[in-house]
Design a protein around this motif. Structure first.
Motif, mmCIF file in Angstrom:
data_model
loop_
_atom_site.group_PDB
_atom_site.id
_atom_site.type_symbol
_atom_site.label_atom_id
_atom_site.label_comp_id
_atom_site.label_asym_id
_atom_site.label_seq_id
_atom_site.Cartn_x
_atom_site.Cartn_y
_atom_site.Cartn_z
ATOM 1 N N GLU A 1 -6.514 1.207 -6.535
ATOM 2 C CA GLU A 1 -7.387 1.509 -5.404
ATOM 3 C C GLU A 1 -7.995 2.905 -5.496
ATOM 4 O OE1 GLU A 1 -9.920 0.730 -3.119
ATOM 5 O OE2 GLU A 1 -8.594 -0.967 -3.407
ATOM 6 N N ILE A 2 -9.139 3.052 -4.815
ATOM 7 C CA ILE A 2 -9.872 4.313 -4.756
ATOM 8 C C ILE A 2 -10.227 4.634 -3.303
ATOM 9 C CG2 ILE A 2 -11.950 5.553 -5.510
ATOM 10 C CD1 ILE A 2 -11.920 3.662 -7.989
ATOM 11 N N SER A 3 -10.648 3.615 -2.569
ATOM 12 C CA SER A 3 -10.995 3.796 -1.159
ATOM 13 C C SER A 3 -9.742 4.053 -0.329
ATOM 14 C CB SER A 3 -11.701 2.543 -0.638
ATOM 15 O OG SER A 3 -11.670 2.489 0.772
ATOM 16 N N SER A 4 -9.754 5.118 0.454
ATOM 17 C CA SER A 4 -8.605 5.414 1.310
ATOM 18 C C SER A 4 -8.395 4.328 2.352
ATOM 19 C CB SER A 4 -8.805 6.769 2.003
ATOM 20 O OG SER A 4 -8.774 7.834 1.072
ATOM 21 N N ALA A 5 -9.494 3.757 2.874
ATOM 22 C CA ALA A 5 -9.367 2.693 3.865
ATOM 23 C C ALA A 5 -8.703 1.460 3.262
ATOM 24 C CB ALA A 5 -10.744 2.336 4.424
ATOM 25 N N SER A 6 -9.062 1.131 2.032
ATOM 26 C CA SER A 6 -8.435 -0.012 1.359
ATOM 27 C C SER A 6 -6.974 0.288 1.007
ATOM 28 C CB SER A 6 -9.213 -0.388 0.102
ATOM 29 O OG SER A 6 -10.496 -0.879 0.431
ATOM 30 N N CYS A 7 -6.684 1.533 0.645
ATOM 31 C CA CYS A 7 -5.291 1.914 0.384
ATOM 32 C C CYS A 7 -4.422 1.597 1.601
ATOM 33 C CB CYS A 7 -5.198 3.407 0.073
ATOM 34 S SG CYS A 7 -5.672 3.884 -1.591
ATOM 35 N N LEU A 8 -4.938 1.898 2.779
ATOM 36 C CA LEU A 8 -4.161 1.666 3.996
ATOM 37 C C LEU A 8 -3.854 0.188 4.171
ATOM 38 C CD1 LEU A 8 -2.870 2.601 6.610
ATOM 39 C CD2 LEU A 8 -5.132 2.514 7.689
#
Length: 414
Positions: free
Chosen positions: A109-116
């Motif tokens: 992952e790269i997107s912080s929102a997707s990490c969450l």
């Protein structure tokens, strides 16, 4: 460029990457027949797509190297890869990986929102998720969880490192800054960290804009920057946004000091030497002058015909770290891996001067980082060597956690 197994195995046998040697060492080998299944999620489309491509190259090379040296504790790794696309899709694919594909963990992952969203799914299954690209402090703060670990550096660490440079150039106290910020979790979090730094060091905000993630035309922003006449233009952008900004900044003839608090070298390469400028924080780059880094650069270039970007470094090292963790813990369950990764024995060679470790309180990998500075166009030798790299930050006489202070994003409760 043609790849050869001989060269890649030689890379590990020669001890070029200490962590890779750790995975291959006989003490770690325990005979287990079941494969270790690793899910890899990262965006390969959209404005973060160029980074995702390097992430996939990095994890594939890590798996190839680990398997060539006996696997993770004797277990061969099987890799399941998907394009995460956006937070909703990332969550759906993470659940499918655990349910249908029966993966033991997820990396990427790269997107912080997707990490969450991925971390929330992983926690429900009691499996580990290793974040290799999301920078948000809140992922290490109010949104942390027991099963999420962070190889990528957090925003506040980048801000503190880059802030040291700006202070050394007398560009903070009493100076006017113009902020350009990506309008999603990563950007908002980075802006909060940047404002905290400026507030503590006497900097002033001359102007600021939130930029939609699909924005490609920065003309209106350039006019506002020109009118504001700031001392520094600071970018809290990501992916292709930074590349487009570089190109248009030059077209408008603006020459205010340019820099930022988060950066990936693919943005510099895509912009080209004629457009890239400024000084930027960087978790790792292909010019880091030690034997392990340069051996990795050669192995990656042999495999893919170009040097590795910092995102490739992150996913490659995450693969090696988790292979070593499985071997040392003797188990791929989430609780066993958490126990090992939080322990004092869990230290990792990261192709840097000092070993890194996961801070037990929030699972951030504490490590050295760098600053890269654009070369004048006349000094550029090729399309990749278009900047110089600093000595590791913090300095050798300072604790590694020096940069991981004054963080934003709330308090972590694991």
């Amino acid at each position: 460029m043609k790849r050869t197994i001989t060269n890649r195995r030689g890379f590990l046998r020669a001890g070029a990457a200490g962590l890779a040697l750790g995975v291959a060492a006989p003490a770690y080998l325990r005979a287990q027949s079941a494969p270790l299944k690793i899910g890899h999620l990262t965006p390969t489309t959209g404005f973060l797509g160029p980074l995702g491509e390097y992430a996939q190259m990095g994890i594939k090379l890590a798996v190839e190297h680990v398997n060539a040296n006996g696997g993770a504790g004797g277990r061969m790794i099987e890799l399941v890869m998907e394009d995460s696309v956006n937070p909703q899709t990332a969550s759906t694919k993470a659940e499918r990986m655990f349910e249908r594909d029966q993966v033991d963990m997820i990396i990427g992952e790269i997107s912080s929102a997707s990490c969450l969203t991925i971390s929330q799914v992983a926690a429900r299954y009691g499996k580990c998720f290793v974040n290799t690209g999301g920078n948000s402090d809140s992922l290490r703060g109010q949104d942390c969880n027991r099963y999420m670990f962070h190889v990528e550096t957090q925003n506040s660490m980048y801000v503190n490192a880059e802030g040291q440079f700006f202070k050394s150039q007398d560009l903070v106290d009493g100076k006017n800054w113009y902020m350009m910020t990506a309008d999603y979790a990563f950007g908002h979090d980075l802006l909060a960290a940047a404002k905290a730094f400026l507030g503590a060091n006497g900097g002033k905000i001359a102007g600021e804009d939130l930029v939609p993630t699909d924005a490609t035309d920065f003309s209106s922003y350039m006019l506002k920057i020109r009118q504001a006449e700031p001392d520094v233009v600071a970018l809290n952008l990501a992916g292709t946004q930074i590349t487009n900004f570089f190109k248009q900044y030059g077209e408008f003839g603006l020459d205010f000091t340019l820099g930022g608090f988060g950066f990936d070298t693919v943005s510099a390469w895509a912009a080209g030497a004629q457009n890239f400028r400024g000084t930027w924080p960087n978790v790792w780059n292909h010019l880091v002058p030690n034997d392990a880094s340069q051996a990795f650069v050669r192995a990656f270039t042999d495999a893919y015909g170009k040097p590795p970007e910092n995102q490739a470094w992150g996913d490659y090292n995450a693969g090696l770290i988790m292979a070593k963790a499985v071997a040392e813990a003797g188990d791929a369950s989430g609780d066993a891996l958490v126990g090992y990764l939080e322990s004092s024995e869990a230290q990792f060679d990261l192709m840097k001067n000092r070993k890194g470790y996961f801070r037990p309180s929030d699972h951030q990998l504490i490590q050295e980082i760098y600053a890269i500075t654009a070369l004048p166009a006349g000094e550029v030798k090729n399309e990749y060597d278009i900047f110089t790299t600093s000595e590791p930050l913090p300095g050798a006489d300072e604790p590694l956690e020096t940069l991981a202070q004054s963080v934003t994003g709330g308090t972590c409760s694991l």
